[in-house]
Design an enzyme around this catalytic site. Structure first.
Site, PDB file in Angstrom:
ATOM      1  N   GLY A 179     -50.677 -18.700  -2.898  1.00 47.25           N
ATOM      2  CA  GLY A 179     -50.415 -17.562  -2.226  1.00 47.25           C
ATOM      3  C   GLY A 179     -49.841 -17.415  -0.843  1.00 47.25           C
ATOM      4  O   GLY A 179     -49.457 -16.440  -0.151  1.00 47.25           O
ATOM      5  N   GLY A 181     -47.266 -19.107   0.895  1.00 51.25           N
ATOM      6  CA  GLY A 181     -45.970 -19.231   1.139  1.00 51.25           C
ATOM      7  C   GLY A 181     -45.222 -17.881   1.343  1.00 51.25           C
ATOM      8  O   GLY A 181     -45.750 -16.794   1.147  1.00 51.25           O
ATOM      9  N   CYS A 184     -43.907 -15.726  -1.496  1.00 49.24           N
ATOM     10  CA  CYS A 184     -44.966 -15.682  -2.529  1.00 49.24           C
ATOM     11  C   CYS A 184     -45.688 -14.411  -2.257  1.00 49.24           C
ATOM     12  O   CYS A 184     -46.126 -13.950  -1.423  1.00 49.24           O
ATOM     13  CB  CYS A 184     -45.639 -16.778  -2.493  1.00 49.24           C
ATOM     14  SG  CYS A 184     -47.055 -16.729  -3.823  1.00 49.24           S
TER      15      CYS A 184
END
Length: 344
Positions: A179, A181, A184
């Site tokens: 998570g 990124g 993301c």
């Protein structure tokens, strides 16, 4: 239900504490690392920064430039024999390329075809969003059994126990991050995740105890974050958004209000699913977003900026080499990293 009260940290929650240094210049810092991997027994030397296996980043055009700096590119899962054959330089840069696959039957079949044609590739990246399933660990064991001399990268996970599980299943290198990124949305869509710096610190400790390595995957917004990943114990740092928006990625160029942008999207986004899998299945939702990254031209300047930042981090904490950085690191918790008053 239980709650963990212990503090967990992201890159933005800390700064390096500077220390006395005998280094006279950034150019004196050695960024090269040499690793020998647990199962494959292969030895690799280079600058341990990786391009993520995302569209516009995990491309052969990116790999050509990163290879010049001793960096690794994890190709997207869509690279098959036909696509790889189109690049005439593959054989000269194979040591810095990882073939990426998922955990479906057809992924294994594609891997077999690639390895039959290009057996010189050393790295296999088994990549899923959720590395906590039994099927994933079983798949790693299958790949390890068939390819005992290949260096296997597997992930993603964020906890010490699962890092150990993947290593014991046959992974040489564990990919850490759920998570963090920029494209993301897993944390928003599912509520699942783990602050990236703490994940790196804890997973590195677990992997190193078993003679394996980790990649800090995601969450880097600037060269300082890359350095923090290494300072936290990561053996490699993987970048997506920081390497997006360049000519070599062959992304879709968009013009808006006189400026140029390149589309960049998460591997679990709507656009990625439509492009590669015919759309989202009814039982799942998108866990990625699509953004427009400002067009940045050639990737060389970005690479030099990242490497310069990491070298400078080392000089501030007295580390003569990247290998020494984590040993010289003391992180200071902060509530504010920098003053952006006039940058808004």
């Amino acid at each position: 239900m239980r709650i963990e009260e212990e503090l967990k940290l992201d890159y933005s929650d800390v700064l390096f504490r500077p220390k006395r240094s005998t280094l006279r210049s950034r150019k004196d810092v050695n960024l090269l690392r040499t690793y020998r991997f647990k199962y494959s027994k292969n030895e690799w030397s280079g600058t341990p920064i990786m391009a993520a296996n995302m569209d516009g980043v995990g491309e052969l055009g990116i790999a050509e430039i990163l290879n010049e700096y001793g960096m690794i590119t994890c190709l997207t899962k869509q690279h098959d024999v036909k696509k790889i054959k189109q690049n005439k330089k593959v054989k000269s840069m194979f040591q810095n390329i990882a073939i990426s696959i998922g955990i479906k039957k057809e992924d294994f079949q594609n891997l077999d075809k690639i390895m039959k044609e290009f057996n010189f590739f050393k790295f296999i990246c088994i990549d899923v969003a959720n590395g906590y399933s039994e099927h994933f660990t079983s798949f790693i064991k299958s790949v390890r059994d068939k390819y005992p001399t290949k260096t296997i990268i597997a992930g993603n996970v964020v906890t010490a126990d699962m890092t150990q599980e993947l290593v014991l299943s046959g992974a040489d290198i564990v990919k850490v991050g759920i998570g963090p990124g920029s494209v993301c949305t897993t944390r928003i869509q599912t509520g699942v995740g783990y602050p990236q710096l703490s994940a790196v610190i804890e997973c590195a400790d677990a992997a190193h105890g078993l003679g394996a390595h980790i990649i800090a995957d995601g969450g880097c917004t600037c060269p300082g974050d890359v350095a923090k990943g290494f300072g936290g114990g990561a053996d490699f740092v993987m970048l997506g958004g920081m390497l997006a928006g360049h000519d070599e990625g062959n992304g879709k160029l968009v013009k808006s209000n006189g400026s140029k942008f390149i589309e960049f999207y998460g591997s679990s986004s709507d656009i990625a699913n439509k492009k590669h899998y015919g759309g989202l299945s009814d039982y799942r939702s998108s866990e990625g977003r699509t953004v427009r990254v400002k067009y940045r031209g050639k990737i060389k300047d970005t690479i030099l900026n990242i490497l310069g930042g990491v070298r400078s981090s080392c000089t501030y904490v007295g580390a003569p080499s990247l290998k020494q950085l984590s040993k010289c690191t003391t992180f200071v918790r902060v509530s504010n990293q920098y003053n952006d008053t006039f940058a808004k």
